[in-house]
Scaffold this motif. Structure first.
Motif, mmCIF file in Angstrom:
data_model
loop_
_atom_site.group_PDB
_atom_site.id
_atom_site.type_symbol
_atom_site.label_atom_id
_atom_site.label_comp_id
_atom_site.label_asym_id
_atom_site.label_seq_id
_atom_site.Cartn_x
_atom_site.Cartn_y
_atom_site.Cartn_z
ATOM 1 N N PHE A 362 0.796 -1.185 -0.018
ATOM 2 C CA PHE A 362 0.001 0.168 -0.056
ATOM 3 C C PHE A 362 0.948 1.278 0.218
ATOM 4 O O PHE A 362 0.448 2.328 -0.766
ATOM 5 C CB PHE A 362 -0.769 0.100 1.104
ATOM 6 C CG PHE A 362 -2.272 -0.715 1.032
ATOM 7 C CD1 PHE A 362 -3.198 -0.633 -0.016
ATOM 8 C CD2 PHE A 362 -2.510 -1.938 1.855
ATOM 9 C CE1 PHE A 362 -3.961 -1.230 -0.256
ATOM 10 C CE2 PHE A 362 -3.623 -2.591 1.582
ATOM 11 C CZ PHE A 362 -4.484 -2.118 0.803
ATOM 12 N N CYS A 363 1.965 1.218 0.739
ATOM 13 C CA CYS A 363 2.906 2.495 1.121
ATOM 14 C C CYS A 363 3.611 2.807 -0.489
ATOM 15 O O CYS A 363 3.667 3.643 -1.147
ATOM 16 C CB CYS A 363 3.889 2.378 1.869
ATOM 17 S SG CYS A 363 3.301 2.060 3.490
ATOM 18 N N LYS A 365 2.280 1.890 -3.436
ATOM 19 C CA LYS A 365 1.366 2.457 -4.204
ATOM 20 C C LYS A 365 1.058 3.848 -3.988
ATOM 21 O O LYS A 365 0.689 4.724 -4.852
ATOM 22 C CB LYS A 365 0.047 1.570 -4.086
ATOM 23 C CG LYS A 365 -1.466 1.980 -5.150
ATOM 24 C CD LYS A 365 -2.466 1.037 -4.915
ATOM 25 C CE LYS A 365 -3.584 1.573 -5.965
ATOM 26 N NZ LYS A 365 -4.783 0.541 -5.646
ATOM 27 N N PHE A 366 0.967 4.383 -2.687
ATOM 28 C CA PHE A 366 0.839 5.695 -2.061
ATOM 29 C C PHE A 366 1.790 6.436 -2.814
ATOM 30 O O PHE A 366 1.474 7.696 -3.300
ATOM 31 C CB PHE A 366 0.745 5.588 -0.743
ATOM 32 C CG PHE A 366 0.652 6.886 -0.236
ATOM 33 C CD1 PHE A 366 -0.537 7.399 0.005
ATOM 34 C CD2 PHE A 366 1.551 7.765 0.200
ATOM 35 C CE1 PHE A 366 -1.086 8.811 0.750
ATOM 36 C CE2 PHE A 366 1.313 8.996 1.100
ATOM 37 C CZ PHE A 366 0.042 9.472 1.020
ATOM 38 N N ARG A 368 3.680 6.031 -5.590
ATOM 39 C CA ARG A 368 3.575 6.093 -6.993
ATOM 40 C C ARG A 368 2.470 6.862 -7.324
ATOM 41 O O ARG A 368 2.358 7.549 -8.639
ATOM 42 C CB ARG A 368 3.407 4.842 -7.584
ATOM 43 C CG ARG A 368 4.521 3.697 -7.488
ATOM 44 C CD ARG A 368 4.363 2.569 -8.311
ATOM 45 N NE ARG A 368 3.202 1.621 -8.113
ATOM 46 C CZ ARG A 368 3.340 0.625 -7.124
ATOM 47 N NH1 ARG A 368 4.208 0.459 -6.730
ATOM 48 N NH2 ARG A 368 2.169 0.109 -7.051
ATOM 49 N N ALA A 369 1.341 7.181 -6.527
ATOM 50 C CA ALA A 369 0.169 7.926 -6.917
ATOM 51 C C ALA A 369 0.456 9.313 -7.155
ATOM 52 O O ALA A 369 -0.155 9.713 -8.054
ATOM 53 C CB ALA A 369 -0.801 7.765 -5.802
ATOM 54 N N ALA A 373 -3.205 12.055 -6.666
ATOM 55 C CA ALA A 373 -4.190 10.805 -6.286
ATOM 56 C C ALA A 373 -3.771 10.110 -5.116
ATOM 57 O O ALA A 373 -4.336 8.949 -4.822
ATOM 58 C CB ALA A 373 -3.889 9.678 -7.609
ATOM 59 N N MET A 374 -3.230 10.768 -4.226
ATOM 60 C CA MET A 374 -2.598 10.090 -2.914
ATOM 61 C C MET A 374 -3.707 9.875 -1.896
ATOM 62 O O MET A 374 -4.113 8.923 -1.189
ATOM 63 C CB MET A 374 -2.005 10.989 -2.220
ATOM 64 C CG MET A 374 -0.343 10.709 -2.734
ATOM 65 S SD MET A 374 0.625 12.084 -1.682
ATOM 66 C CE MET A 374 2.374 11.540 -2.399
ATOM 67 N N GLU A 376 -6.965 9.003 -2.866
ATOM 68 C CA GLU A 376 -7.556 7.891 -3.411
ATOM 69 C C GLU A 376 -6.735 6.610 -2.949
ATOM 70 O O GLU A 376 -7.688 5.455 -2.558
ATOM 71 C CB GLU A 376 -7.604 7.953 -5.029
ATOM 72 C CG GLU A 376 -8.402 6.798 -5.452
ATOM 73 C CD GLU A 376 -8.435 6.780 -7.088
ATOM 74 O OE1 GLU A 376 -8.754 5.894 -7.451
ATOM 75 O OE2 GLU A 376 -8.332 8.069 -7.607
ATOM 76 N N ALA A 377 -5.429 6.740 -3.321
ATOM 77 C CA ALA A 377 -4.562 5.672 -2.754
ATOM 78 C C ALA A 377 -4.803 5.385 -1.032
ATOM 79 O O ALA A 377 -4.690 4.142 -0.613
ATOM 80 C CB ALA A 377 -3.102 5.901 -2.932
ATOM 81 N N ALA A 380 -7.655 3.104 0.017
ATOM 82 C CA ALA A 380 -7.532 1.886 -0.306
ATOM 83 C C ALA A 380 -6.928 1.122 0.967
ATOM 84 O O ALA A 380 -6.917 -0.186 0.807
ATOM 85 C CB ALA A 380 -6.981 1.539 -1.536
ATOM 86 N N ARG A 387 -2.609 4.164 7.250
ATOM 87 C CA ARG A 387 -3.710 4.902 7.010
ATOM 88 C C ARG A 387 -3.307 6.398 7.396
ATOM 89 O O ARG A 387 -3.717 7.537 6.980
ATOM 90 C CB ARG A 387 -4.952 4.478 6.747
ATOM 91 C CG ARG A 387 -6.187 5.374 6.312
ATOM 92 C CD ARG A 387 -7.417 4.487 6.190
ATOM 93 N NE ARG A 387 -8.476 5.357 5.516
ATOM 94 C CZ ARG A 387 -9.702 4.853 5.007
ATOM 95 N NH1 ARG A 387 -9.602 3.560 4.643
ATOM 96 N NH2 ARG A 387 -10.595 5.469 4.526
#
Length: 472
Positions: A362-363, A365-366, A368-369, A373-374, A376-377, A380, A387
């Motif tokens: 998850f980190c 992906k965060f 890369r966002a 878009a953070m 939204e990431a 998730a 979080r």
């Protein structure tokens, strides 16, 4: 390719959990200490940070300068990448005593791995301060060693720089301090065999081999206990920066921590309280300070006759009181730091342990966002510490992209940052209190009354006072 990364940080204060980096400077060199690259990053002040007045007048980074920097998240990601570049040996002056742990919490707070720069991809760490102790004691001709007005030697970098013309410019500017540290390393490295010997203490394997060769000095029900001469700045000039120590064993709850009993401690026999609590026990990890030298005559000879006599007296007492020694060993080997209830997520690095594989994913992906878009990431992620940290990354760095959840997190956190009179301030994992706006205002008044200030420092305090009054 192996390289050194000499670095230094200037910070908003001394609290590693709640304060932040304001300036990061570094010079990368090859293994012959030839400069390859340099970096100088000014970091924007986060909206939740209350700068320390004493830190402000020391490094002279004012509010106006801070606001010109990049946000903490982007700065810390850049620093993390620099320190994790393959083959990087990161080092500075007292970096393992302060800077490295400060960075560790910054990485944690920004959802980056806090430890990979220590071991992954051929990376490792060193520190020039423990080296300076050894050169001062055993190769003093390498430098001019400055003394204070009381005649005692000081190992402060700014004093070493002045005495040896290591760098030009204002001390406590991160780049000036990096230049001084690199010049210091070049002086040390010129003594080739000595440099090879002292840098070996920052290699876990080599440090372990040297420790394994220490001779036994005491026998107990737990087995043989070796001894040596531990060196470090914490022992101070009166003790010639060293102390005789006896090996107690390894910590049971904390991997790779070895335990050492100071043998010249007056309180071991005559001190007050229970024996396990009154003795001086030091913790050391392999490849990290403090350095432990073998008890050869050239090292032991630095101890005064009085200290050596106390060593023998203490060892005799331990032999005559085996139950007391067993209590010391058992207590310190089994000691575990107590969990702190309701510990804030910023300061929970050690208590909460490592992230799970899912949380690491998850980190990633965060990261890369990207800012837009953070949020939204973050949605998730499962509810919990990761979080919550993600929400803080957003409101501290990108409030324009924050959603309702992030705004509510910001409001709740700022209420803890600026508590009402009947509410306690936040505490870190050691129980140290977070600087509140009210406490900072009181400190500004105290500094004005007690500390001689030049015009620039007085202006910085005025600027800081106005910032706190307007923003908190």
């Amino acid at each position: 390719m192996k390289s050194y990364l000499f670095y230094d940080i200037e910070t908003s204060g001394l609290n590693k959990s709640f304060d932040q980096i304001l300036q990061f400077a570094a010079i990368r060199t090859d293994m012959q200490l030839n400069e390859l690259e340099r970096y100088n990053i000014t970091v924007s002040l986060r909206p939740d940070v209350v700068p320390s007045p004493m830190a402000t007048i020391t490094h002279r980074i004012g509010i106006e300068t801070c606001m010109e920097g990049v946000c903490e998240y982007e700065a810390v990601r850049h620093i993390h990448a620099l320190m994790n570049r393959e083959g990087t040996i990161s080092l500075g002056y007292n970096t393992l005593g302060f800077d490295d742990e400060f960075l560790r919490f910054a990485f944690h707070r920004n959802l980056l791995s806090p430890y990979t720069h220590q071991w992954a991809n051929g990376c490792s760490r060193m520190d020039l301060l423990p080296m300076a102790v050894l050169y001062h004691l055993y190769m003093p001709g390498t430098l001019t060693w400055p003394r204070l007005e009381n005649g005692k030697t000081t190992l402060k970098l700014e004093k070493l720089s002045e005495a040896n013309s290591l760098a030009e410019g204002q001390a406590h500017d991160a780049m000036v301090d990096v230049e001084a540290t690199l010049a210091l390393a070049r002086n040390f490295a010129a003594e080739g065999k000595m440099w090879e010997y002292v840098t070996g203490y920052f290699n876990k394997k080599e440090d372990g081999l040297r420790m394994a060769k220490l001779p036994p000095r005491h026998v107990s029900s737990a087995g043989q206990h070796t001894w040596g001469i531990m060196t470090g700045s914490k022992f101070g000039p009166d003790a010639f920066y060293q102390a005789p120590v006896l090996y107690l064993g390894e910590s049971i709850p904390y991997k790779n921590q070895t335990l050492w009993l100071r043998l010249d401690d007056e309180d071991l026999i005559t001190g007050e309280g229970e024996i396990e609590g009154r003795v001086w026990v030091l913790r050391k990890r392999l490849g990290e300070p403090n350095v432990i030298l073998p008890p050869l005559e050239r090292f032991v000879g630095r101890l005064s006759a009085e200290r050596l006599a106390r060593v023998e007296e203490n060892l005799a007492w331990l032999s005559e009181n085996p139950d007391a020694f067993a209590r010391i060993v058992r207590h310190h080997r089994e000691f575990r730091y107590p969990d702190i209830p309701n510990l804030d997520v910023d300061t929970s690095l050690y208590q909460n342990g490592f992230l799970s594989k899912a949380e690491e994913a998850f980190c990633a992906k965060f990261h890369r966002a990207g800012p837009e878009a953070m949020a939204e990431a973050m949605q998730a992620m499962a509810p919990g510490n990761v979080r919550e940290l993600a929400a803080r990354v957003l409101f501290r760095n990108y409030p324009e992209f924050s959603d309702e959840e992030v705004f509510e997190a910001f409001e709740a956190y700022m209420a803890k940052v600026h508590p009402q009179e009947d509410e306690p301030p936040m505490q870190d994992f050691r129980g140290d209190i977070r600087l509140t706006p009210a406490a900072a205002m009181e400190e500004i008044a105290r500094v004005r009354n007690e500390v001689p200030l030049d015009d620039a420092q007085a202006h910085l305090l005025d600027e800081l006072e106005g910032y706190i009054a307007s923003n908190f």
